[in-house]
Design a protein around this motif. Structure first.
Motif, PDB file in Angstrom:
ATOM      1  N   VAL A 101       0.684  -1.318   0.062  1.00  0.00           N
ATOM      2  CA  VAL A 101       0.048   0.031   0.059  1.00  0.00           C
ATOM      3  C   VAL A 101       0.779   1.364   0.099  1.00  0.00           C
ATOM      4  N   PRO A 102       0.601   2.294  -0.983  1.00  0.00           N
ATOM      5  CA  PRO A 102       1.384   3.489  -0.826  1.00  0.00           C
ATOM      6  C   PRO A 102       1.253   4.255   0.256  1.00  0.00           C
ATOM      7  N   GLU A 103       2.579   5.012   0.636  1.00  0.00           N
ATOM      8  CA  GLU A 103       2.394   5.962   1.705  1.00  0.00           C
ATOM      9  C   GLU A 103       1.547   6.953   1.384  1.00  0.00           C
ATOM     10  N   GLY A 104       0.812   7.634   2.525  1.00  0.00           N
ATOM     11  CA  GLY A 104      -0.067   8.687   2.540  1.00  0.00           C
ATOM     12  C   GLY A 104      -1.523   8.197   3.130  1.00  0.00           C
ATOM     13  N   VAL A 105      -1.545   6.985   3.348  1.00  0.00           N
ATOM     14  CA  VAL A 105      -2.780   6.472   4.005  1.00  0.00           C
ATOM     15  C   VAL A 105      -2.407   5.652   4.985  1.00  0.00           C
TER      16      VAL A 105
ATOM     17  N   PRO B  72     -12.543 -13.385   5.524  1.00  0.00           N
ATOM     18  CA  PRO B  72     -11.756 -13.072   4.263  1.00  0.00           C
ATOM     19  C   PRO B  72     -11.181 -11.637   4.224  1.00  0.00           C
ATOM     20  N   MET B  73     -11.341 -10.850   5.421  1.00  0.00           N
ATOM     21  CA  MET B  73     -10.902  -9.519   5.315  1.00  0.00           C
ATOM     22  C   MET B  73      -9.300  -9.686   5.530  1.00  0.00           C
ATOM     23  N   ILE B  74      -8.680  -8.999   4.590  1.00  0.00           N
ATOM     24  CA  ILE B  74      -7.092  -8.936   4.618  1.00  0.00           C
ATOM     25  C   ILE B  74      -6.416  -7.753   5.135  1.00  0.00           C
ATOM     26  N   ALA B  75      -7.384  -6.548   5.001  1.00  0.00           N
ATOM     27  CA  ALA B  75      -6.611  -5.301   5.204  1.00  0.00           C
ATOM     28  C   ALA B  75      -7.684  -4.191   5.452  1.00  0.00           C
ATOM     29  N   LYS B  76      -7.556  -3.084   6.158  1.00  0.00           N
ATOM     30  CA  LYS B  76      -8.354  -1.855   6.158  1.00  0.00           C
ATOM     31  C   LYS B  76      -7.501  -0.780   5.503  1.00  0.00           C
ATOM     32  N   VAL B  77      -7.843   0.051   4.698  1.00  0.00           N
ATOM     33  CA  VAL B  77      -7.187   1.017   4.049  1.00  0.00           C
ATOM     34  C   VAL B  77      -8.061   2.283   4.329  1.00  0.00           C
ATOM     35  N   VAL B  78      -7.118   3.351   5.134  1.00  0.00           N
ATOM     36  CA  VAL B  78      -7.966   4.363   5.700  1.00  0.00           C
ATOM     37  C   VAL B  78      -7.287   5.824   5.227  1.00  0.00           C
ATOM     38  N   ALA B  79      -8.369   6.725   4.920  1.00  0.00           N
ATOM     39  CA  ALA B  79      -7.592   7.719   4.312  1.00  0.00           C
ATOM     40  C   ALA B  79      -8.223   9.035   4.969  1.00  0.00           C
TER      41      ALA B  79
ATOM     42  N   LYS C  36      -8.096  10.720  -1.886  1.00  0.00           N
ATOM     43  CA  LYS C  36      -6.795  10.003  -1.683  1.00  0.00           C
ATOM     44  C   LYS C  36      -6.872   8.596  -1.681  1.00  0.00           C
ATOM     45  N   LEU C  37      -8.069   8.217  -0.970  1.00  0.00           N
ATOM     46  CA  LEU C  37      -8.442   6.719  -0.658  1.00  0.00           C
ATOM     47  C   LEU C  37      -8.189   6.040  -2.199  1.00  0.00           C
TER      48      LEU C  37
ATOM     49  N   LEU D 138      -5.855   3.066  -3.531  1.00  0.00           N
ATOM     50  CA  LEU D 138      -6.134   1.835  -4.111  1.00  0.00           C
ATOM     51  C   LEU D 138      -5.703   1.532  -5.355  1.00  0.00           C
ATOM     52  N   ARG D 139      -5.675   2.826  -6.322  1.00  0.00           N
ATOM     53  CA  ARG D 139      -5.252   2.357  -7.408  1.00  0.00           C
ATOM     54  C   ARG D 139      -3.851   2.105  -7.655  1.00  0.00           C
ATOM     55  N   ARG D 140      -3.011   2.696  -6.680  1.00  0.00           N
ATOM     56  CA  ARG D 140      -1.626   2.427  -6.728  1.00  0.00           C
ATOM     57  C   ARG D 140      -1.102   1.244  -5.737  1.00  0.00           C
ATOM     58  N   THR D 141      -2.016   0.652  -5.148  1.00  0.00           N
ATOM     59  CA  THR D 141      -1.673  -0.488  -4.309  1.00  0.00           C
ATOM     60  C   THR D 141      -1.231  -1.750  -5.284  1.00  0.00           C
ATOM     61  N   ARG D 142      -0.067  -2.237  -4.916  1.00  0.00           N
ATOM     62  CA  ARG D 142       0.330  -3.268  -5.646  1.00  0.00           C
ATOM     63  C   ARG D 142      -0.334  -4.617  -4.848  1.00  0.00           C
ATOM     64  N   LEU D 143      -1.069  -5.467  -5.368  1.00  0.00           N
ATOM     65  CA  LEU D 143      -1.904  -6.423  -5.008  1.00  0.00           C
ATOM     66  C   LEU D 143      -2.165  -7.407  -6.049  1.00  0.00           C
ATOM     67  N   HIS D 144      -1.351  -8.552  -5.780  1.00  0.00           N
ATOM     68  CA  HIS D 144      -1.378  -9.677  -6.633  1.00  0.00           C
ATOM     69  C   HIS D 144      -1.159 -10.939  -6.060  1.00  0.00           C
ATOM     70  N   GLY D 145      -1.933 -11.968  -6.817  1.00  0.00           N
ATOM     71  CA  GLY D 145      -1.924 -13.447  -6.337  1.00  0.00           C
ATOM     72  C   GLY D 145      -3.538 -14.005  -6.225  1.00  0.00           C
ATOM     73  N   LEU D 146      -4.293 -12.928  -5.597  1.00  0.00           N
ATOM     74  CA  LEU D 146      -5.709 -13.458  -5.346  1.00  0.00           C
ATOM     75  C   LEU D 146      -6.748 -12.169  -5.666  1.00  0.00           C
ATOM     76  N   VAL D 147      -7.815 -12.717  -6.050  1.00  0.00           N
ATOM     77  CA  VAL D 147      -8.908 -11.810  -6.221  1.00  0.00           C
ATOM     78  C   VAL D 147      -9.353 -11.328  -5.371  1.00  0.00           C
ATOM     79  N   THR D 148      -9.513 -10.025  -5.237  1.00  0.00           N
ATOM     80  CA  THR D 148     -10.013  -9.336  -3.910  1.00  0.00           C
ATOM     81  C   THR D 148     -11.226  -7.995  -4.563  1.00  0.00           C
ATOM     82  N   ASN D 149     -11.697  -7.463  -3.743  1.00  0.00           N
ATOM     83  CA  ASN D 149     -12.903  -6.482  -3.910  1.00  0.00           C
ATOM     84  C   ASN D 149     -12.451  -4.910  -4.310  1.00  0.00           C
ATOM     85  N   ARG D 150     -11.251  -4.897  -4.361  1.00  0.00           N
ATOM     86  CA  ARG D 150     -10.590  -3.549  -4.723  1.00  0.00           C
ATOM     87  C   ARG D 150     -11.401  -2.808  -5.629  1.00  0.00           C
TER      88      ARG D 150
END
Length: 641
Positions: free
Chosen positions: A351-355, A373-380, A391-392, A396-408
């Motif tokens: 997850v990028p900095e700033g949040v 199935p919750m893996i994280a909370k991202v808060v802005a 900002k949030l 999410l757009r810049r989060t590098r997230l690979h290997g699993l399908v998520t609800n991003r």
């Protein structure tokens, strides 16, 4: 004085509590199951105690094992986090009897609010408005109704009833679900307000009579009665409604002599000054969504919990709220496929900095089917609501997230929606907008460029690591009659891209190739340069670009016959436990008939017959653990005969 805290929980809330404990100079103790042995929270604790087994019932719900772990590790206090034993009055009482400090409300408060039926009676006596209806005397005018489990939450044992003739059946089903999930089949009924808002008030109280009312949060964006997006303060509330909410929350807190952190939840019906709040329940613990309150009030709620547990005074309430905070829950689930949970290796999570990111995972973590199935909370946080939303979404757009399908993609759909941005939210908004919010976020051209970047990086890696002829340019052919074509699976879709190579470099019809290396590809479209980061594995290619990300699976030129399953095979969509098998080999079935029921991540999933036919093979049995893709049964349809 508390010197060592055991957190009777796992994942992101364990890491969250550990963080505050480190700030306060308190030693930390983790407990962990077999499945969590390599989890980040275990490594971050000062010491950890193993609880043999995988399921919650074998491990995190075993109060006796948790107390034994606290004793063996030298802990003098227990923080329950949320879920599991956090609202178990008997466990809270046993902690005190063992001579340990319980970082939570009194067992008596937990008991008072643990039964939703009893809680509503207490609230009515305290002049807190409630919703109620007697199912025995309900008329057609009272419908729709909502059946709820008295002892539960998270949507289990909860059924919406649209017609009077369905009420008895739905009551029976809800009782069965509640008994299975909570060991208590007691249910109650209240009016169903599908377009009401879900608004809650954070409270904190000490043993010296001080009560903090720490504003309100809106949690109306929900799926299956479980929250997905939360924010503070709740938008578009009139001063009159906000004051009514806070007054009702204070009355509720005083009614049970509450101590510690708690949340009073309401449904708010109507708009403007006509909006009316109705009591839902009081959660006698820290909530998942507590970070949004922390951000707008500048307070550490876990630190406040510890202060109260030590007998200290809270003092003057923090001023606020200031600014706005929005939180999304990142789930390992496929929102477009009926919220099916996803399990396996999370190759990358950055997850990028700033949040703020409160996560249960990191790059290389394995998400199992044993837990939520919750893996994280991202808060802005932002000076205003629009800034926080923007900002949030960008994070999410810049989060590098690979290997699993998520609800991003779903979360980004919510944050971009005009109704949400305007603050016109209610609990039925997600079901109403689900098709729009799960629509592809990438255009066809954007997806094609992501795939091209992956193909070029893979080709460059192959040529630069070749043991022979490594000086020959990537994709070079002495007679270039045809371009190179590479095919990838993007989910279930096969996508092909083509490119050519020469001594002058690589070229494609999709975009101008500025440069291509195994880890980074630069493309240009109409004079606009785009940079793509690529990671390559033995059977995967992960690509992150300016518009989003893709997980690519190279399509092999030749298929191993052993990898081909029989036509009509029903496959396990995820690693799971087989709860029941509803058919026998040789049995005739109709389309939609239940074949197998699986359980993964606290949810049951029914595998149904896709068409009329005969069960010619049955590979699953009750109690069996199955891997993703395992053949459960084979159904031969009339078309196959």
């Amino acid at each position: 004085m508390i010197r060592s805290v055991l957190v009777a929980n796992r994942g992101e809330i364990a890491r969250r509590v550990f963080r505050t404990c480190r700030d306060l100079g308190i030693r930390t103790v983790a407990v962990y199951s077999d499945a969590d042995a390599e989890a980040p929270f275990v490594r971050e604790a000062d010491v950890a105690v193993h609880l043999p087994g995988n399921s919650a019932a074998e491990t995190y719900l075993r109060g006796d094992l948790v107390l034994a772990a606290a004793k063996s590790a030298g802990a003098d206090a227990i923080h329950p986090g949320y879920g599991f034993l956090s609202e178990n009055a008997e466990f809270a009482r046993s902690v005190g009897e063992a001579g340990l400090t319980w970082i939570g409300p009194t067992p008596e408060s937990i008991e008072a609010m643990g039964s939703k039926i009893r809680a509503k009676e207490l609230m009515a006596a305290a002049d807190v408005p409630i919703l109620e209806v007697d199912p025995a005397t309900a008329t057609a005018r009272d419908f729709p109704l909502l059946v709820k489990a008295s002892a539960g939450g998270g949507g289990r044992g909860m059924r919406v009833v649209e017609r009077p003739e369905d009420l008895e059946r739905e009551l029976a089903v809800a009782r069965s679900e509640a008994e299975s999930a909570f060991g208590d089949g007691t249910v109650f009924v209240e009016p169903y307000l599908p377009t009401a808002r879900h608004v809650e008030v954070q409270v904190m109280a000490d043993t010296h009579g001080t009560i903090w009312i720490l504003g309100d949060r809106d949690c109306s964006i929900q799926r299956r009665h479980q929250k997905v997006v939360e924010e503070a303060p709740a938008p578009n509330l009139s001063d009159t409604t906000r004051e009514a909410l806070h007054t009702a929350a204070r009355n509720a807190t005083e009614a049970v002599s509450y101590v510690g952190a708690g949340t009073v939840e309401f449904l708010v019906a109507g708009t403007g000054d006509e909006a009316r709040p109705f009591f839902l329940e009081m959660n006698t613990r820290l909530q998942v969504e507590h970070p949004v309150t922390e951000q707008v009030f500048g307070v550490d709620l876990v630190a406040a919990q510890i202060t109260v547990a030590e007998g200290g005074e809270l003092g003057e309430a923090p001023s606020g709220p200031v600014g706005h905070s929005v939180e999304v829950r990142l789930y390992a689930e496929d929102a477009a496929d009926d919220w099916s949970p996803q399990t396996g290796l999370l190759r990358t999570f950055e997850v990028p900095e700033g949040v703020r990111s409160d996560s249960a995972v990191e790059s290389g973590s394995v998400v199992s089917h044993f837990y939520d199935p919750m893996i994280a909370k991202v808060v802005a946080f932002g000076d205003d609501r629009r800034t926080a939303i923007r900002k949030l979404d960008d994070a999410l757009r810049r989060t590098r997230l690979h290997g699993l399908v998520t609800n991003r993609d779903l979360l980004r759909g919510v944050l971009a929606d005009d109704e949400f941005v305007a603050g016109r939210v209610h609990t039925a908004l997600l079901p109403e907008r689900i098709e729009a919010w799960t629509a592809p976020t990438l255009t066809g051209d954007q997806k094609e460029r992501l795939v091209l970047a992956g193909a070029l990086a893979q080709a460059r890696l192959a040529s630069t690591t070749a043991r022979v002829q490594s000086r020959i340019p990537t994709a070079f052919r002495s007679v270039s009659s045809q371009p190179r074509v590479r095919r990838f699976l993007v989910g279930d879709e096969e996508v092909a891209v083509s490119y050519t190579g020469s001594i002058r470099g690589l070229a494609s019809d999709v975009a101008e190739v500025v440069s291509a290396e195994p880890r980074r590809v630069v493309l240009a479209v109409d004079g606009v340069t785009e940079t793509y980061d690529v990671a390559i594995g033995p059977d995967w290619v992960d690509v992150d670009g300016p518009h989003g990300s893709l997980d690519l699976v190279p399509v092999p030129l030749f298929v191993d016959p052993a990898d081909v399953v029989a036509e009509g095979s029903l496959l396990a969509p995820m690693p799971a436990s087989v709860m029941s098998v509803a058919v026998e080999a040789g049995q005739k079935v109709a389309k939609g008939d239940t074949i197998v029921v699986l359980e993964a991540m606290k949810m049951q999933h029914t595998i149904a017959a896709p068409a009329d036919g005969v069960v010619t093979e049955l590979a699953a049995s009750a109690g069996q653990q199955v891997e993703s893709g395992a053949v459960l049964a084979v159904i031969e349809t009339e078309e196959q005969e």
